[in-house]
Design an enzyme around this catalytic site. Structure first.
Site, PDB file in Angstrom:
ATOM      1  N   ASP A 231       0.848  -1.100  -0.020  1.00 29.38           N
ATOM      2  CA  ASP A 231      -0.149   0.076   0.158  1.00 29.38           C
ATOM      3  C   ASP A 231       0.811   1.208   0.026  1.00 29.38           C
ATOM      4  O   ASP A 231       1.586   1.578   0.972  1.00 29.38           O
ATOM      5  CB  ASP A 231      -0.893   0.121   1.262  1.00 29.38           C
TER       6      ASP A 231
ATOM      7  N   SER B 276       0.743  11.229 -16.873  1.00 27.84           N
ATOM      8  CA  SER B 276      -0.683  11.353 -17.669  1.00 27.84           C
ATOM      9  C   SER B 276      -0.323  12.794 -18.400  1.00 27.84           C
ATOM     10  O   SER B 276       0.203  13.589 -18.256  1.00 27.84           O
ATOM     11  CB  SER B 276      -1.540  11.454 -16.624  1.00 27.84           C
TER      12      SER B 276
ATOM     13  N   TYR C   4      -6.624  16.657  -9.901  1.00 29.38           N
ATOM     14  CA  TYR C   4      -5.997  15.638 -10.571  1.00 29.38           C
ATOM     15  C   TYR C   4      -4.788  16.001 -11.348  1.00 29.38           C
ATOM     16  O   TYR C   4      -3.303  15.202 -11.179  1.00 29.38           O
ATOM     17  CB  TYR C   4      -6.883  14.610 -11.400  1.00 29.38           C
TER      18      TYR C   4
ATOM     19  N   LYS D   6      -0.513  15.293 -11.083  1.00 32.60           N
ATOM     20  CA  LYS D   6       0.492  14.610 -12.130  1.00 32.60           C
ATOM     21  C   LYS D   6       1.528  15.891 -12.405  1.00 32.60           C
ATOM     22  O   LYS D   6       2.518  15.618 -12.766  1.00 32.60           O
ATOM     23  CB  LYS D   6      -0.431  14.466 -13.172  1.00 32.60           C
TER      24      LYS D   6
END
Length: 239
Positions: free
Chosen positions: A71, A149, A187, A191
């Site tokens: 994790d 991304s 988000y 990134k």
């Protein structure tokens, strides 16, 4: 040609986020390599989800694969995984396949949701790299592959115009950059942080013969969108 009886030296790879998506696909592909060139440590937060990986492997676990619990938000879990591969020559660390998304207007994103996203997407990558980096430095060899991304690029590419104004007049999306991704502000911020981290690391790790690779993915057919955190459409924030 390799002399008869001499075993091929395998490349040891540890991959995070192997319960689904890119991590699962990468682990399955390397573990089933026809020439058996790889020893794969496929890690995931919930080992109960390891059945998906085994399904991709025909229901059996080859000796090229070992599934570990990891994790990226739990330092104790990271320490246990590091201990498990201690003594192995870890050649490739594939990080940040573990990731979460958050979509919606910024004012609807709670502090907790934003903290959770950064804890996985950014700090999870930091913790994982930090855990395995010392051994790579001692060996003066290795490669770190981080799944970023296009969300870590859009809004940061100079000189690109987009047609967002009335009557089709071109307008720059902030200081001559490419347009960002609407409703993905947090988000994308995570990134962008990953991009900065890796671009800086690439410079300081080069003298140790450790190479950093950023994979800036576009849309991929995974369960990522199904697992997106989104505001309640009936909530007061959207009324």
């Amino acid at each position: 040609p390799r002399p008869a009886g001499l075993a091929m030296e395998r490349t040891t790879v540890l991959i995070t986020g192997c319960s689904s998506g890119i991590g699962l696909g990468l682990a399955a592909r390397l573990a089933t390599d026809a020439t058996r060139r790889f020893k794969v440590y496929a890690t995931m937060r919930d080992l109960a989800k390891g059945e998906r990986l085994l399904e991709h492997l025909g229901g059996c676990c080859p000796d090229t694969l070992e599934v570990l619990q990891l994790d990226v938000t739990d330092p104790c879990s990271l320490a246990a995984a590091t201990q498990r591969v201690q003594g192995q020559q870890l050649d490739v660390l594939a990080v940040c396949n573990a990731g979460v998304g958050l979509m919606g207007p910024l004012e609807t994103c709670s502090d907790q949701a934003m903290k959770t996203l950064f804890d996985v997407n950014f700090f999870g990558a930091v913790r994982t790299i930090r855990a395995f980096l010392p051994a790579m430095k001692r060996r003066r060899a290795g490669r770190i592959i981080v799944s970023s991304s296009i969300g870590g690029l859009q809004g940061g590419t100079p000189g690109t115009l987009w047609h967002g104004e009335p009557r089709g007049e071109p307008r720059c999306s902030g200081c001559g950059s490419a347009p960002g991704l609407p409703f993905n502000a947090v988000y994308c911020a995570s990134k962008f942080a990953v991009e900065g981290l890796c671009e800086s690391l690439a410079i300081v790790l080069c003298p140790f013969n450790i190479h950093v690779t950023l994979v800036e993915c576009g849309p991929v057919h995974t369960s990522f969108l199904a697992n997106l955190q989104c505001p309640d459409p009936e909530g007061s924030e959207l009324q």
